[in-house]
Motif scaffolding. Sequence first.
Motif, PDB file in Angstrom:
ATOM      1  N   THR A   2       0.843  -1.189   0.000  1.00 35.92           N
ATOM      2  CA  THR A   2       0.000   0.000   0.000  1.00 35.92           C
ATOM      3  C   THR A   2       0.879   1.239   0.000  1.00 35.92           C
ATOM      4  OG1 THR A   2      -1.667  -1.191   1.305  1.00 35.92           O
ATOM      5  CG2 THR A   2      -1.841   1.219   1.225  1.00 35.92           C
ATOM      6  N   TYR A   3       0.480   2.239  -0.816  1.00 37.23           N
ATOM      7  CA  TYR A   3       1.193   3.511  -0.911  1.00 37.23           C
ATOM      8  C   TYR A   3       0.461   4.500  -0.010  1.00 37.23           C
ATOM      9  CZ  TYR A   3       3.962   7.032  -3.525  1.00 37.23           C
ATOM     10  OH  TYR A   3       4.854   8.008  -3.925  1.00 37.23           O
ATOM     11  N   HIS A   4       1.018   4.760   1.158  1.00 35.28           N
ATOM     12  CA  HIS A   4       0.307   5.510   2.196  1.00 35.28           C
ATOM     13  C   HIS A   4       0.984   6.852   2.456  1.00 35.28           C
ATOM     14  CE1 HIS A   4      -1.777   6.382   5.958  1.00 35.28           C
ATOM     15  NE2 HIS A   4      -0.598   6.586   6.527  1.00 35.28           N
ATOM     16  N   ARG A   5       0.225   7.934   2.292  1.00 36.23           N
ATOM     17  CA  ARG A   5       0.784   9.259   2.568  1.00 36.23           C
ATOM     18  C   ARG A   5       0.744   9.560   4.060  1.00 36.23           C
ATOM     19  NH1 ARG A   5      -0.665  15.288   0.058  1.00 36.23           N
ATOM     20  NH2 ARG A   5       1.175  16.293   0.972  1.00 36.23           N
ATOM     21  N   ASP A  11       0.450  10.339  12.852  1.00 39.55           N
ATOM     22  CA  ASP A  11       0.075   9.164  12.065  1.00 39.55           C
ATOM     23  C   ASP A  11       0.764   7.941  12.671  1.00 39.55           C
ATOM     24  OD1 ASP A  11       0.395   7.092   9.942  1.00 39.55           O
ATOM     25  OD2 ASP A  11      -0.556   8.581   8.654  1.00 39.55           O
ATOM     26  N   TYR A  13       1.939   5.433  11.455  1.00 44.36           N
ATOM     27  CA  TYR A  13       3.061   4.913  10.680  1.00 44.36           C
ATOM     28  C   TYR A  13       4.270   5.846  10.696  1.00 44.36           C
ATOM     29  CZ  TYR A  13      -0.422   1.670   8.869  1.00 44.36           C
ATOM     30  OH  TYR A  13      -1.396   0.709   8.748  1.00 44.36           O
ATOM     31  N   TYR A  48       5.509   9.443   1.503  1.00 41.52           N
ATOM     32  CA  TYR A  48       4.730   8.216   1.349  1.00 41.52           C
ATOM     33  C   TYR A  48       5.513   7.032   1.893  1.00 41.52           C
ATOM     34  CZ  TYR A  48       1.002  10.180  -1.557  1.00 41.52           C
ATOM     35  OH  TYR A  48      -0.082  10.887  -2.013  1.00 41.52           O
ATOM     36  N   LEU A  51       3.695   0.158   2.628  1.00 32.89           N
ATOM     37  CA  LEU A  51       3.239  -0.705   3.717  1.00 32.89           C
ATOM     38  C   LEU A  51       3.042  -2.126   3.220  1.00 32.89           C
ATOM     39  CD1 LEU A  51       0.481   1.579   5.324  1.00 32.89           C
ATOM     40  CD2 LEU A  51       2.931   1.502   5.877  1.00 32.89           C
ATOM     41  N   GLU A  54       0.885  -4.023   7.943  1.00 26.57           N
ATOM     42  CA  GLU A  54       1.049  -2.905   8.869  1.00 26.57           C
ATOM     43  C   GLU A  54       2.512  -2.498   9.020  1.00 26.57           C
ATOM     44  OE1 GLU A  54      -1.497  -1.143  10.842  1.00 26.57           O
ATOM     45  OE2 GLU A  54      -2.419  -1.945   9.029  1.00 26.57           O
TER      46      GLU A  54
END
Length: 223
Positions: A2-5, A11, A13, A48, A51, A54
């Motif tokens: 997953t490409y997570h901003r 956050d 992460y 970014y 992931l 998790e």
Amino acid sequence: MTYHRITSIDDRYFKPFHQLLQTIFPPEEVLEYELWREPIQDPAIYVYAALDGEEVVGATEYRYYKELRVAMTDFTIIGKASMGIGRFLMRNREQHLEQIMKDSGTVSLGMFAEIYDPYRAGIHSFGGVSPMNPIVRREVLSHMGYKRLELTYVHPSWDHEGAAVSELDLCFLPQNEELSELPALLIVSFLTGYYEALPNKPEAWHAMIEQLKTKETVKLAPL
């Protein structure tokens, strides 16, 4: 993956992302945890994480200067080998930048990046992750099309100590592969804007900027 901003240090992460930064890069290249609070909220700075479930297994930070029509990749981190993380980050970044250009009605000239010279950098284990080895990274970026700007490059350390870091080359990935030089004032405008966030700059950096102002162009050389 997953490409997570990430847009806040709150956050969930962000902490593993920052720990990955500290594992991979030398201390002078890593902004302190709390000092990320304001810049990561800047809508023009894109951070970014890749992931795997998790787990933060990679990350990239970049930005686009529409008035200069250039992008900058601050870093790309590959936390584990043999997962395709580098390709995943690159393709997602490319697609996002294409959308940003479309939205801004601009066409990019290319992308800047600071790239380690392994022969000046000495030995950096970079977290013991083989894809992050300076020699490997430099060759990969050369294959991508990055070229080295022919100037004696220094940049201010990100630890706010004001030290001159001289183990990297300033490089550029031109949209037009035939491009052989960049306007010196474009480089000056980019660097002064990019390092505006670091008020404590070494004299060597200021001298480099003044030297660039005396030039018309800077050649692009093979990496």
